[in-house]
Design an enzyme around this catalytic site. Structure first.
Site, PDB file in Angstrom:
ATOM      1  N   LYS A   4       0.866  -1.181   0.000  1.00 53.32           N
ATOM      2  CA  LYS A   4       0.000   0.000   0.000  1.00 53.32           C
ATOM      3  C   LYS A   4       0.895   1.221   0.000  1.00 53.32           C
ATOM      4  CE  LYS A   4      -4.433   0.845   0.085  1.00 53.32           C
ATOM      5  NZ  LYS A   4      -5.540  -0.040  -0.327  1.00 53.32           N
TER       6      LYS A   4
ATOM      7  N   ASP B 250      -7.058   4.228  -4.422  1.00 51.85           N
ATOM      8  CA  ASP B 250      -7.721   4.035  -3.126  1.00 51.85           C
ATOM      9  C   ASP B 250      -8.363   5.390  -2.809  1.00 51.85           C
ATOM     10  OD1 ASP B 250      -7.772   1.913  -0.744  1.00 51.85           O
ATOM     11  OD2 ASP B 250      -7.485   3.838   0.214  1.00 51.85           O
TER      12      ASP B 250
END
Ligand code: NDP
Ligand code: 2IT
Length: 447
Positions: free
Chosen positions: A127, A167
């Site tokens: 991430k 995201d």
């Protein structure tokens, strides 16, 4: 959690990462739930798999300087946490939001590792993101930021190394700028980023995938565990971004009535069922606040205080905004209002106390790692299409997504049942995801 090995590893996690509360929370939830599996498989402790699992393989932090429209130099902090590559290249989104810090990126990367394992594809976990706030910025400023961000990041990623995507705060526009700069610097046109617009290698169905996947998963769960379906059920969905919008669309198509949705300022209530097209226009085209909805739909109401939305009586609650949005107090209200199912479209939207309360009260619980993995699954499909230079039809993507979301549900439920509580889907999802990663780590030796 009583297993001494797990308790010790968790103590070390707390000592080494004292301020990373979200990361500690995500780790605790996993270690606590995989305990029965770890008790049975002594090699996990012998090879110290858990201590390796909770330590990211690599953390990259960097300065992101950029020029705003007034010509002022601004500085943000960029992150990429390459968490685990046991079962494939690092894969996971980028989040641009002022709240982003190392703890948040680490919790997301850790969860992504097990989520990606659940998809059935070969993708490791990662991430990244930045504390940059795209809200209120001009296109030029967003481009300036994205180009600077990629000027550092490009050297750490690649189509067989690490494949970022979107995201919170990172949609098609940001992906376009990031891809453009990556292509320019590396002089390659490859699928290093997913969630791309269709014109240059995106997959049909990626935009919708997380929301649709959540709807497919929860719909099948209603059918198999409660012998019911979405028809005429009152649904509330938090958020109004990518995940929330396409959850709204699919749930509505499945017969559900979505009566409330939110953004970080407030929520709308529309007893007739929120109109997908109207909300899509407001959010995706005009990029306005959800409060605008009541200007078009006169019978709908807008309320300040997004959290209050959970007090509305509903059959199904789908949390699609951000982490820790449902705490124990919200959970108690939802249960008192006889909620049948709670689904996590966002990552870790329920606190551990809230999650436990739902499971104890036999609410059908669809945990994030399983329920929202449709997005990264279709990112995986995008990687396949890019590598083979082919295009799958929207129908093909959607059929594969639906089928695999249902397969995952079956695996999760079978695992939960095997360990004695069919409602403990957190255990089911975490053990199912963990097994594959742990076995791969064992096979690959001490690395
Ligand atoms: P978007 O940026 O498209 O939308 C985010 C939504 O959540 C907005 O409505 C936003 O409201 C709200 N929100 C964000 N942060 C906060 C906050 N701190 N407090 C209150 N509300 C907030 O993001 P996505 O829809 O892509 O992501 C939503 C969730 O789903 C995240 O948890 C993400 O990690 C997860 N997810 C996303 C996937 C994807 O493919 N995009 C895949 C799997 C999970 P506002 O506009 O007011 O900020
Ligand atoms: O949380 C997630 O799974 C995502 N934001 C999607 C990641 C991806 O690589 O598509």
């Amino acid at each position: 959690m009583t297993n001494k090995y797990l308790v010790n590893v968790f103590e070390k996690v707390k000592q080494k990462n004292p301020y990373e509360l979200e990361f500690q929370q995500a780790v605790y939830e996993v270690l606590n739930s995989i305990e029965p599996y770890v008790n049975e498989h002594k090699e996990i402790e012998e090879l110290n798999i858990i201590e390796r699992l909770v330590e990211p393989e690599r953390i990259i932090t960097f300065r992101v300087p950029w020029l705003n429209d007034e010509g002022k130099v601004c500085v943000n902090r960029g992150y990429r946490v390459q968490f685990n590559s046991a079962i494939g290249p690092y894969k996971g989104g980028l989040r641009f939001h002022p709240s982003v810090n190392q703890s948040i990126i680490k919790f997301l990367g850790f969860e992504q590792t097990l989520k990606n394992s659940l998809t059935g594809l070969f993708m490791g976990g990662a991430k990244g993101g930045s504390d940059f706030d795209p809200k209120g910025k001009s296109d030029k400023e967003i481009m300036s930021f994205c180009q600077s961000f990629m000027t550092e990041l490009y050297q750490h990623i690649g189509p067989d190394t690490d494949i970022p995507a979107g995201d919170i705060g990172v949609g098609k526009k940001e992906i376009g700028y990031l891809f453009g700069q990556y292509k320019r610097i590396t002089n390659t046109f490859v699928g290093t980023i997913t969630g791309k617009p269709l014109e240059f290698g995106g997959s049909l169905g990626r935009t919708e995938a997380t929301g649709y996947g959540l709807a497919y998963y929860t719909s099948k769960m209603l059918e198999e565990m409660s012998n019911t379906n979405y028809k005429d059920k009152k649904v509330i969905i938090s958020g109004s971004g990518n995940v929330a919008l396409y959850t709204l669309e699919k749930v509505t198509n499945l017969g559900g009535k979505v009566i409330a949705m939110s953004d970080s300022n407030g929520y709308i209530l529309d007893e007739n069922g929120i109109d997908f097209k109207v909300l899509q226009e407001i959010k995706e085209v005009k990029k306005e606040r959800i409060s605008k909805y009541v200007e078009t739909i006169k019978t709908a109401k807008y309320f300040e205080n997004a959290k209050q939305m959970w007090t509305i009586k509903c059959d199904i609650a789908l949390a699609c905004a951000t982490q820790n949005e449902i705490d124990l107090d919200c959970a108690k209200i939802l249960v008192a209002n006889n909620v049948i199912l709670v689904g996590e479209g966002a990552n870790m939207p329920c606190t551990i106390e809230a999650t436990n309360y739902f499971i104890e009260n036999k609410v059908l619980f669809a945990p994030a790692k399983a329920a929202n993995c449709g997005g990264v699954m279709v990112s995986g499909f995008e990687m396949s299409q890019n590598s083979s230079r082919t295009i799958w039809s929207k129908q093909e993507v959607d059929d594969k997504l639906k089928q695999q979301m249902e397969n995952i549900l079956h695996e999760v439920l079978a695992c939960a049942k095997h360990y004695g509580n069919p409602y403990d889907t957190v255990l089911g999802a975490n053990i199912t995801g963990f097994k594959k990663v742990a076995n791969a780590m064992i096979s690959q030796g001490v690395i």
